[in-house]
Design a protein around this motif. Structure first.
Motif, PDB file in Angstrom:
ATOM      1  N   ILE A  63       0.877  -1.169   0.000  1.00 18.05           N
ATOM      2  CA  ILE A  63       0.000   0.000   0.000  1.00 18.05           C
ATOM      3  C   ILE A  63       0.916   1.220   0.000  1.00 18.05           C
ATOM      4  O   ILE A  63       1.758   1.373   0.880  1.00 18.05           O
ATOM      5  N   THR A  64       0.751   2.065  -1.009  1.00 20.34           N
ATOM      6  CA  THR A  64       1.614   3.233  -1.148  1.00 20.34           C
ATOM      7  C   THR A  64       0.809   4.522  -1.021  1.00 20.34           C
ATOM      8  O   THR A  64      -0.410   4.528  -1.197  1.00 20.34           O
ATOM      9  N   ILE A  65       1.513   5.583  -0.731  1.00 22.15           N
ATOM     10  CA  ILE A  65       0.880   6.904  -0.670  1.00 22.15           C
ATOM     11  C   ILE A  65       0.266   7.231  -2.024  1.00 22.15           C
ATOM     12  O   ILE A  65      -0.851   7.758  -2.096  1.00 22.15           O
ATOM     13  N   GLU A  66       0.963   6.901  -3.092  1.00 21.87           N
ATOM     14  CA  GLU A  66       0.454   7.177  -4.438  1.00 21.87           C
ATOM     15  C   GLU A  66      -0.890   6.472  -4.678  1.00 21.87           C
ATOM     16  O   GLU A  66      -1.816   7.070  -5.223  1.00 21.87           O
ATOM     17  N   LYS A  67      -1.011   5.223  -4.262  1.00 19.55           N
ATOM     18  CA  LYS A  67      -2.282   4.500  -4.434  1.00 19.55           C
ATOM     19  C   LYS A  67      -3.402   5.173  -3.653  1.00 19.55           C
ATOM     20  O   LYS A  67      -4.515   5.316  -4.150  1.00 19.55           O
ATOM     21  N   LEU A  68      -3.091   5.597  -2.432  1.00 18.35           N
ATOM     22  CA  LEU A  68      -4.116   6.253  -1.622  1.00 18.35           C
ATOM     23  C   LEU A  68      -4.464   7.632  -2.182  1.00 18.35           C
ATOM     24  O   LEU A  68      -5.636   8.027  -2.164  1.00 18.35           O
ATOM     25  N   GLU A  69      -3.471   8.344  -2.705  1.00 19.21           N
ATOM     26  CA  GLU A  69      -3.755   9.641  -3.331  1.00 19.21           C
ATOM     27  C   GLU A  69      -4.634   9.465  -4.570  1.00 19.21           C
ATOM     28  O   GLU A  69      -5.551  10.252  -4.800  1.00 19.21           O
ATOM     29  N   ASN A  70      -4.371   8.428  -5.349  1.00 14.91           N
ATOM     30  CA  ASN A  70      -5.209   8.144  -6.521  1.00 14.91           C
ATOM     31  C   ASN A  70      -6.632   7.792  -6.089  1.00 14.91           C
ATOM     32  O   ASN A  70      -7.603   8.193  -6.735  1.00 14.91           O
ATOM     33  N   ARG A  71      -6.759   7.037  -5.006  1.00 17.28           N
ATOM     34  CA  ARG A  71      -8.077   6.677  -4.477  1.00 17.28           C
ATOM     35  C   ARG A  71      -8.825   7.929  -4.024  1.00 17.28           C
ATOM     36  O   ARG A  71     -10.021   8.059  -4.261  1.00 17.28           O
ATOM     37  N   LEU A  72      -8.105   8.844  -3.392  1.00 16.19           N
ATOM     38  CA  LEU A  72      -8.713  10.091  -2.940  1.00 16.19           C
ATOM     39  C   LEU A  72      -9.222  10.902  -4.133  1.00 16.19           C
ATOM     40  O   LEU A  72     -10.351  11.409  -4.105  1.00 16.19           O
ATOM     41  N   GLU A  73      -8.423  11.019  -5.171  1.00 16.80           N
ATOM     42  CA  GLU A  73      -8.847  11.746  -6.371  1.00 16.80           C
ATOM     43  C   GLU A  73     -10.078  11.095  -6.998  1.00 16.80           C
ATOM     44  O   GLU A  73     -11.010  11.782  -7.409  1.00 16.80           O
ATOM     45  N   TYR A  74     -10.084   9.775  -7.064  1.00 18.81           N
ATOM     46  CA  TYR A  74     -11.225   9.043  -7.614  1.00 18.81           C
ATOM     47  C   TYR A  74     -12.481   9.329  -6.791  1.00 18.81           C
ATOM     48  O   TYR A  74     -13.552   9.585  -7.342  1.00 18.81           O
ATOM     49  N   ALA A  75     -12.355   9.307  -5.477  1.00 18.61           N
ATOM     50  CA  ALA A  75     -13.500   9.568  -4.597  1.00 18.61           C
ATOM     51  C   ALA A  75     -14.006  10.994  -4.775  1.00 18.61           C
ATOM     52  O   ALA A  75     -15.223  11.224  -4.819  1.00 18.61           O
ATOM     53  N   LYS A  76     -13.089  11.944  -4.903  1.00 19.14           N
ATOM     54  CA  LYS A  76     -13.494  13.334  -5.106  1.00 19.14           C
ATOM     55  C   LYS A  76     -14.189  13.542  -6.443  1.00 19.14           C
ATOM     56  O   LYS A  76     -15.102  14.358  -6.559  1.00 19.14           O
ATOM     57  N   GLU A  77     -13.768  12.791  -7.453  1.00 21.09           N
ATOM     58  CA  GLU A  77     -14.364  12.901  -8.783  1.00 21.09           C
ATOM     59  C   GLU A  77     -15.723  12.209  -8.869  1.00 21.09           C
ATOM     60  O   GLU A  77     -16.447  12.393  -9.850  1.00 21.09           O
ATOM     61  N   ASN A  78     -16.058  11.405  -7.877  1.00 22.99           N
ATOM     62  CA  ASN A  78     -17.318  10.655  -7.866  1.00 22.99           C
ATOM     63  C   ASN A  78     -18.087  10.927  -6.570  1.00 22.99           C
ATOM     64  O   ASN A  78     -18.344  10.004  -5.792  1.00 22.99           O
ATOM     65  N   PRO A  79     -18.483  12.191  -6.335  1.00 21.99           N
ATOM     66  CA  PRO A  79     -19.115  12.546  -5.063  1.00 21.99           C
ATOM     67  C   PRO A  79     -20.469  11.879  -4.824  1.00 21.99           C
ATOM     68  O   PRO A  79     -20.899  11.794  -3.674  1.00 21.99           O
ATOM     69  N   THR A  80     -21.105  11.403  -5.863  1.00 20.20           N
ATOM     70  CA  THR A  80     -22.379  10.708  -5.642  1.00 20.20           C
ATOM     71  C   THR A  80     -22.160   9.329  -5.038  1.00 20.20           C
ATOM     72  O   THR A  80     -23.041   8.798  -4.382  1.00 20.20           O
TER      73      THR A  80
END
Length: 102
Positions: A63-80
């Motif tokens: 588990i890397t910071i990059e993977k979690l940052e990508n997950r965060l961006e994905y979550a922000k892009e899909n607020p519904t």
């Protein structure tokens, strides 16, 4: 209730930490411990980090910071699909992972 909240409840009820760490959430049916790439694995890592029971080696891939940052961006892009609380939990997990990696 998020996975972070579920893990907190399990800890309050005195479930052994090892059991919680080894709960299978992975979508990849061929991974040995959990792929460490899919959404459920990353959510599990967030929950373990936020409850201070994350250790290296719980997933097939680190588990890397990059993977979690990508997950965060994905979550922000899909607020519904993802609430602000989950985004906050990912941010907190990133901070905790940074501290662990120092």
């Amino acid at each position: 209730l998020t996975k972070t909240g579920m893990v907190a409840e399990c800890l309050k009820k005195k479930m052994p930490v090892e059991w919680i760490q080894n709960i299978r959430t992975c979508y990849n049916g061929t991974s040995k411990k959990g792929c460490g790439i899919c959404g459920p694995c990353l959510s599990k890592a967030v929950a373990l980090l936020n409850n201070d029971i994350f250790i290296e080696g719980l997933f097939d891939e680190e588990i890397t910071i990059e993977k979690l940052e990508n997950r965060l961006e994905y979550a922000k892009e899909n607020p519904t699909n993802y609430k602000k609380k989950y985004c906050f939990e990912i941010q907190r997990a990133i901070e905790k992972l940074r501290l662990l990696q120092k």
